[in-house]
Design an enzyme around this catalytic site. Structure first.
Site, PDB file in Angstrom:
ATOM      1  N   ASP A  63       0.855  -1.185   0.000  1.00 48.87           N
ATOM      2  CA  ASP A  63       0.000   0.000   0.000  1.00 48.87           C
ATOM      3  C   ASP A  63       0.894   1.238   0.000  1.00 48.87           C
ATOM      4  OD1 ASP A  63      -2.031   1.840   0.257  1.00 48.87           O
ATOM      5  OD2 ASP A  63      -2.327   1.504   2.396  1.00 48.87           O
ATOM      6  N   ASP A  65       0.748   5.172   0.015  1.00 48.57           N
ATOM      7  CA  ASP A  65      -0.163   6.274   0.307  1.00 48.57           C
ATOM      8  C   ASP A  65       0.624   7.578   0.320  1.00 48.57           C
ATOM      9  OD1 ASP A  65      -1.874   8.174   1.743  1.00 48.57           O
ATOM     10  OD2 ASP A  65      -3.107   6.434   2.224  1.00 48.57           O
ATOM     11  N   ASP A 258       3.487   1.209   3.673  1.00 47.70           N
ATOM     12  CA  ASP A 258       2.708   0.925   4.879  1.00 47.70           C
ATOM     13  C   ASP A 258       2.937  -0.532   5.302  1.00 47.70           C
ATOM     14  OD1 ASP A 258       0.849   0.691   6.891  1.00 47.70           O
ATOM     15  OD2 ASP A 258      -0.743   1.714   5.794  1.00 47.70           O
TER      16      ASP A 258
END
Length: 352
Positions: A63, A65, A258
């Site tokens: 992930d 972000d 993450d």
């Protein structure tokens, strides 16, 4: 994730479907605000208790972000540009350092502030959480020890007992990446008008040593040795210079991912093809070549330009679908795609 009549969000979990058509029918009847699916594989996916599902593996998920990147800008468009660069860098690591093929890698625009990468290769599905954390440790350079990358008896006596060479094995991995960074750094320093200033910024390097380094790097024979991973000549000028450049390189090369998402072997993640309830943008699967030219603020828009009245609660300035908006508080008429975007963000309400 659904909304009740008071617009409070609640999750409806432990659903399984026998076909894509069955899933589509369910989604169109329920109209959820957010839609997630499990990256895990289960023998009994519809079981109400996790312990009864029979976990049998999980895709490897990353992930990325925009909020997790250092010095993240406040501008949404710039945030998305930055996180796309980070996603492309992760793809480079996964193919070159881990050997995954393009067929093993799925790239997904999350519909929000970043991208998800799914590795679906069978050999990784049995990895436990700790093993997945080790992948993140490698990508983020956590615990990376330069003395184990450089072969020199002053750093690692057991590795070099008979010589005094400073050698960076450049065949693969972090060694190869740091070697490329050091070469690029030295060449950029030579090409700059302030080469002395750049080199003397390193601790222990004065003008005399900096001049020696510049002369050394101008020697094609010596430069070729450096490109092959032999840093003896530079080490003889100053033993800490290469380590200083390498440490700087690590900070620039390492990824910001993450960790909890990757380590979670039962993670729920956004369903490709659904809409992100916080933006109204589409969750879109992409190939590597598509990602390079992908503009989420244009390509992920699904609503049209029908004039729509909304009541804006705070001043809004943004860019969407190639149009710039600078909106005051109060009732405004704007294209449907922009109205949906603001309503999903919770800063406007529909005005009938």
């Amino acid at each position: 994730m659904l909304l009740d009549e008071a617009f409070n969000a609640f999750m409806r979990r432990h659903k399984s479907f026998g076909s894509e058509g069955e899933l589509h029918e369910y989604l169109t009847s329920m109209i959820p605000a957010h839609c997630y699916y499990s990256v895990a594989y289960y023998k009994y996916p519809s079981a109400a208790n996790m312990s009864d599902k029979g976990w049998s593996g999980s895709d490897l998920i990353f992930d990325l972000d925009a909020d997790h990147l250092p010095n993240a800008p406040n501008n949404y468009s710039e945030m998305l540009d930055n996180v796309k660069v980070e996603t492309l860098r992760l793809y480079d690591f996964l193919t070159k350092d881990f050997g995954f093929s393009e067929d093993d890698i799925q790239i997904i625009f999350s519909g929000g502030r970043g991208y998800h990468i799914h590795i679906t290769e069978d050999n990784i599905k049995d990895l436990d959480s700790n093993q997945r954390r080790e992948v993140i440790d490698y990508l983020s350079a956590k615990g990376l020890n330069l003395s184990h990358l450089f072969h020199h008896k002053r750093f690692v006596p057991e590795l070099q007992k008979d010589g005094d060479d400073l050698d960076l094995n450049i065949n693969s991995g972090w060694r190869k990446r740091l070697n490329a960074y050091i070469i690029s750094y030295l060449q950029d320093s030579l090409d700059s008008s302030n080469a002395l200033e750049v080199l003397t910024s390193h601790k222990g390097i004065g003008e005399r040593k900096a001049s020696m380094i510049i002369d050394l790097c101008k020697d094609k024979k010596e430069l070729n040795k450096i490109k092959e991973g032999n840093f003896n000549s530079l080490f003889n000028i100053d033993k800490n210079l290469i380590l200083s450049i390498a440490e700087q390189g690590i900070e620039k090369i390492r990824l910001n991912i993450d960790e909890p998402v990757t380590a979670d072997i039962k993670r729920l993640i956004r369903l490709p093809g659904s809409l992100h309830g916080g933006s109204g943008l589409k969750v879109i699967p992409l190939t590597y070549s598509q990602l390079k030219d992908f503009n989420p603020l244009v390509d992920a828009i699904v609503f049209n330009e029908t004039p729509t009245l909304i009541n804006i609660q705070t001043e809004q300035k943004f860019e969407l679908n190639g149009m710039k908006f600078d909106l005051d508080v109060g009732i405004q008429e704007i294209p449907e795609f922009a109205a949906i975007y603001l309503m999903c963000r919770g800063v406007a309400e529909h005005e009938s």
